[in-house]
Scaffold this motif. Structure first.
Motif, mmCIF file in Angstrom:
data_model
loop_
_atom_site.group_PDB
_atom_site.id
_atom_site.type_symbol
_atom_site.label_atom_id
_atom_site.label_comp_id
_atom_site.label_asym_id
_atom_site.label_seq_id
_atom_site.Cartn_x
_atom_site.Cartn_y
_atom_site.Cartn_z
ATOM 1 N N LEU A 349 68.080 -19.921 71.770
ATOM 2 C CA LEU A 349 68.257 -19.506 70.379
ATOM 3 C C LEU A 349 68.421 -20.712 69.461
ATOM 4 N N LEU A 350 69.258 -21.651 69.890
ATOM 5 C CA LEU A 350 69.496 -22.818 69.036
ATOM 6 C C LEU A 350 68.239 -23.677 68.932
ATOM 7 N N ARG A 353 66.079 -21.936 66.399
ATOM 8 C CA ARG A 353 66.615 -22.065 65.042
ATOM 9 C C ARG A 353 66.472 -23.495 64.520
ATOM 10 N N THR A 565 76.214 -23.628 61.278
ATOM 11 C CA THR A 565 74.948 -23.487 62.008
ATOM 12 C C THR A 565 74.043 -24.675 61.740
ATOM 13 N N LEU B 595 75.919 -26.529 71.752
ATOM 14 C CA LEU B 595 75.714 -25.152 72.219
ATOM 15 C C LEU B 595 76.998 -24.335 72.104
ATOM 16 N N PHE B 598 77.784 -23.524 68.438
ATOM 17 C CA PHE B 598 76.822 -22.659 67.747
ATOM 18 C C PHE B 598 77.193 -21.190 67.937
ATOM 19 N N GLU B 599 77.303 -20.466 66.839
ATOM 20 C CA GLU B 599 77.616 -19.027 66.893
ATOM 21 C C GLU B 599 76.391 -18.266 66.404
ATOM 22 N N ALA B 602 76.762 -15.736 63.535
ATOM 23 C CA ALA B 602 77.411 -16.091 62.262
ATOM 24 C C ALA B 602 76.509 -16.991 61.446
ATOM 25 N N GLN B 603 75.435 -16.410 60.922
ATOM 26 C CA GLN B 603 74.523 -17.257 60.154
ATOM 27 C C GLN B 603 74.622 -16.948 58.674
#
Lengths: 603, 603
Positions: A349-350, A353, A565, B595, B598-599, B602-603
């Protein structure tokens, strides 16, 4: 498919905090106040999310239909969605006011394009091709041609196409064979077949203007014999009304991996008396005329890739946050968790993004350079920005689209078994994304454009200027509390790019082996440049996010998750993504001997 | 689609020159003489090329059909192609003679599997699943079950399936809910729904034996409550004839991105009185029983990826050698050339070829370890080989399939615009390949298996033994004339893997943060290991090719192009591919903080 929510916050972050409204202050953009820009972004987000996005999956399933008479219908809802777009005035937002558009900066137009492609790439292709036709006529059409055709292209009543490829003429357009025979009235009759014509025939607009590369009789062989012609589907009468149907027909539509909602046509010109066409610009300069608009078209394809990547992100995030499976010992007392809490899934996911944000920031930086190149007061500023944009464009096109395919593929993976099921929607994004590295000049052609023409002609000067900026950002990161590891990573990336550039310039300028060296190093070089320049943008993002926090716009008690983020993304981009790109320096330094020695035909 | 020519020469190179017939000399393989093995490979190549491959594209287009009564028909020609396979005795080549098979070594069986998957992956899945059912019954079935079911599975008269996944139980099988209710006669009645069942219903064989994970009443929650059951589509009478239709039906088939010729079914058990099933092995040990055969199944999926990668290579090479476009100044006086002569295209081709060869060599090395683990005289040899195979298998599965997707995607790119058109066939290979990183344990699960269970349990000892071998090959390369740069590259790769292993072991064993560390580093670690181990195999290939030349088997006046290509591939793999993988060390050394911070929600 998950609904599409346009990333307006991130557009604003890039425009306001990275570009600092830069190009919006240029002469000619007086109307583009921050408030207006914000309103434009919000309205575009609504069109994209509410009107275009819901048709993406159904358009893919239904596809386009060609009837026996050669007419083509697009998927249900596409006509209405296109008309909502045209009636909203969106087709002209980047076109100058003198030509009937809104004359908004390219940075804003690019953001809008990303939203539309993210919502529905197949539909987005229609106006993308029209924009190319507008550019061609605006730059090279006669006053009469402009008066006759431009207004209806700009307002979206008519659409445009680009007719370049023929079966034997793909990357090498000098092989075009379509013939254009001059007539006594000054027009031409065209005979030939063009393939892969995007939105070449459809029922979403009342007329289609085909821009066609063709060869006049007795023209020299090769590039210099090729001219550019305008061939309307319906001829246009003196009063502007539509006249006779022209002798151009859709012979077939392609059955493709993706973008099923976009009709990809084989067009036959002159099966009867010849398709009536009008010379655009100078005879023999058709390829030049095409290339003047190619830079922008390539930028748009890069932006398109980013749009699909963003959609893939949203789709994967929604699934991963919802899907409960397994436990994470360190999490909430070790109970069950959403898969987004497993760090291996979170890595995917990261990665999605961080890369999408980085690509967006670079593409918009490039768009800002295009704005400066057109609007700055000083000629020297304009030239410098143009040079910088020309170096960046092949990177934006090729790197964004290659990455978009990887991001969409990761999006499939995040879904596990569901990802392989078409109903889920993740697979469509991968199928759609896969065309972008191919069309508008394959990514190999982009790499050659960068490593060959654009770097060799100025000895790497424009890229060197960008590397200086990267180094400046690296120094700023090193000096910022907590960001030094990012600065060190970025500085190392800049050093790699400098070293690779030296190899490319030295070996590429060799009169004998130069062309082979450019070919051998082009793709790894573009990849290295893409990683370093994207990492640079994420370094700038980290600085901007930190500054926003320090300026108190971010309450320390309740930190804005957007910046959290962004900082995690920047850390990932610089320390976990950039190292992979840096390896391309070693690839280049390994030399080209194994490629030269390899004989693909002798196995 | 280009015809498929099985890479028999490369199989023989790996078996004879890299593995030096190693496992063929083991006790129990006395029949497997080099001549016999060669004949087996040649015959399998014919079946694959002549019978299976021509159905690949048509099977994709036609797909499978489910009728209202729940019956499923496979594409035209598949039944006959499957029967030719079964009648040829191919289903039993890797099964011991005691069970009615040919008892050939796993290295030979793997080569045959690669050919069949390269020819037609969708059809190849049918026997692949049957092999799993054979393993399950052979290891855990009662004597009576084996006598009743094994012979017809081994000769291919019946096929088998694996029923694991349920909507809420994917990667986490402890969540299985299908119920198995004991009956007075010792049988069970099963109730529940299983999804993603490959070849779960079809018309290519007279019976289907479903192996099903289900939960007995009052069984404990979690893994220990799950047992394994055999549920035949048609019950089998005491005399071996087929009896009543069991209460298991195909509720739907999936509409998938690829492998359209393979019916992926949702199976409903017990919509009426309950599906009659028989306990296999011990109650409560269903997951354990599954895992005993999972290693092999995962190896087979890796091999499947390699088969598709090989096909993508052949497809891309054929197009690139045929397609004339543009000029290469250094080539043939600067005239027009096939695109395979452009070094940028050649880079794609060599990258595809080098990677496919490397993956194949590693997968067959792993297969040889499985042979040693089963057949060596000495217990210590068997244990050491088993440990090595268990470390290699997640790498073979995940790395081969990830790479296969990239190779198939490069294959699309080589074709330019043609690659996006379905009729060309390149896109199908990408669509088909895309499932392999997902099923049989996602590649994330493979990475966790490696970085967690398999490395932590022996402190990296088995992998360390492999790294020692890599270092030995690096030393041999450094000492060989002209191969020193390859040796240096390989030595550096081995050092990276050693360093990354140290990080993984140290942080992974932390009682608190260990599980997160394993999750965070698993995927980059597996990628690093895959690159280094594949590069090792290509280093060994370079040594073998050089030795063959020196031994005079290669006429210096007319060098065998096979070895020329192998040396170019090895050079590319070690000096241009390995560096990209080596970057994963830096990724691991960057730590897991971004990692953890990173949530995704929560964007």
């Amino acid at each position: 498919m998950t609904p599409y929510a346009a990333p307006v916050r991130d557009f604003r972050f890039v425009l306001e905090e990275l570009l600092e409204h830069g190009s919006l202050a240029l002469p000619g953009f007086e109307e583009a106040s921050p408030d207006l820009v914000e309103a434009v972004l919000e309205e575009a987000a609504k069109l994209a999310g509410d009107v275009w996005a819901p048709l993406n999956a159904s358009g893919d399933r239904q596809g386009c239909t060609r009837r026996h008479d050669g007419s083509v219908s697009v998927p249900d809802g596409f006509i209405e969605a296109y008309q909502a777009y045209a009636e909203g005035g969106w087709n002209g937002i980047g076109v100058s006011e003198a030509r009937g558009g809104q004359g908004l900066p390219e940075v804003v137009a690019s953001a809008v394009q990303e939203m539309l492609h993210g919502a529905n790439m197949a539909l987005g292709l229609c106006p993308m091709l029209t924009a190319g036709a507008i550019e061609a006529l605006a730059h090279h059409g006669s006053d009469e041609q402009q008066a006759t055709y431009l207004p209806k292209l700009v307002d979206g009543t008519w659409t445009g196409t680009m007719n370049l490829t023929e079966p034997q003429a793909g990357s090498d357009l000098s092989k075009v064979r379509t013939r254009a025979v001059p007539q006594e009235d000054g027009s031409y009759r065209l005979f030939g077949q063009k393939i892969y014509i995007t939105w070449g025939e459809h029922d979403a607009a009342e007329n289609i203007l085909h821009l066609v590369l063709a060869r006049t009789p007795d023209a020299p062989e090769g590039n210099k014999g090729i001219s550019l012609f305008l061939v309307p589907k319906y001829l246009v009468e003196a009063d502007g009304s539509l006249g006779e149907r022209n002798d151009v027909t859709c012979a077939s539509i392609e059955h493709k991996l993706g973008i099923h909602g976009s009709p990809t046509c084989t067009l036959s010109f002159g099966e009867n008396a010849g398709a009536i066409g009008y010379l655009v610009g100078e005879q023999g300069r058709g390829l030049n005329h095409m290339f003047t608009m190619m830079n922008e078209a390539r930028h748009k394809v890069g932006v398109q890739g980013i749009g699909v990547a963003e959609r893939a992100c949203q789709h994967a995030f929604a699934y991963a946050l919802d899907r409960v499976q397994g436990k994470r010992p360190a999490h909430r007392g070790g109970g069950e968790c959403a898969i987004s809490d497993h760090l291996d899934v979170r890595r995917m996911l990261l990665s999605m993004r961080a890369r999408t944000d980085a690509l967006r920031a670079l593409a918009l930086y490039c768009a800002a350079q295009l704005d400066v190149a057109r609007h700055a007061d000083e000629e020297s500023d304009r030239q410098a920005a143009q040079a910088r944009a020309e170096v960046l464009i092949p990177v934006v096109k090729a790197f964004s689209t290659d990455q978009a395919v990887e991001i969409a593929s990761l999006g499939v993976q995040v879904h596990g078994g569901m990802g392989f099921i078409e109903e889920t929607g993740a697979a469509q994004l991968l199928r759609d994304a896969r065309i972008a590295p191919i069309y508008e000049g394959t990514n190999g052609i982009q790499a050659l454009d960068l490593a060959g023409r654009k770097l060799q002609r100025d000895g790497g000067r424009a890229l060197g200027g960008l590397i200086d900026e990267v180094e400046g950002t690296a120094r700023a990161l090193c000096a910022a509390p907590g960001l030094a590891p990012l600065g060190e990573a970025l500085a190392a990336g800049a050093a790699d790019l400098t070293a690779a550039l030296a190899v490319l310039l030295e070996q590429g300028s060799d009169p004998e082996r130069g062309p082979d060296a450019v070919q051998a190093y082009a793709t790894p070089f573009l990849s290295l440049a893409g990683h370093v320049l994207c990492a640079w943008q994420m370094g700038r993002s980290a600085l901007a996010a930190t500054a926003a926090r320090q300026a108190g716009s971010d309450d320390p008690g309740r930190p804005d998750p957007f910046y959290t983020t962004k900082l995690a993304s920047a850390d990932f981009a610089l320390r976990q993504w950039l190292p992979v790109g840096r390896a391309q320096r070693a690839v280049i330094e390994a030399g080209m001997e194994s490629l030269v020695a390899f004989e693909p035909g002798a196995q």
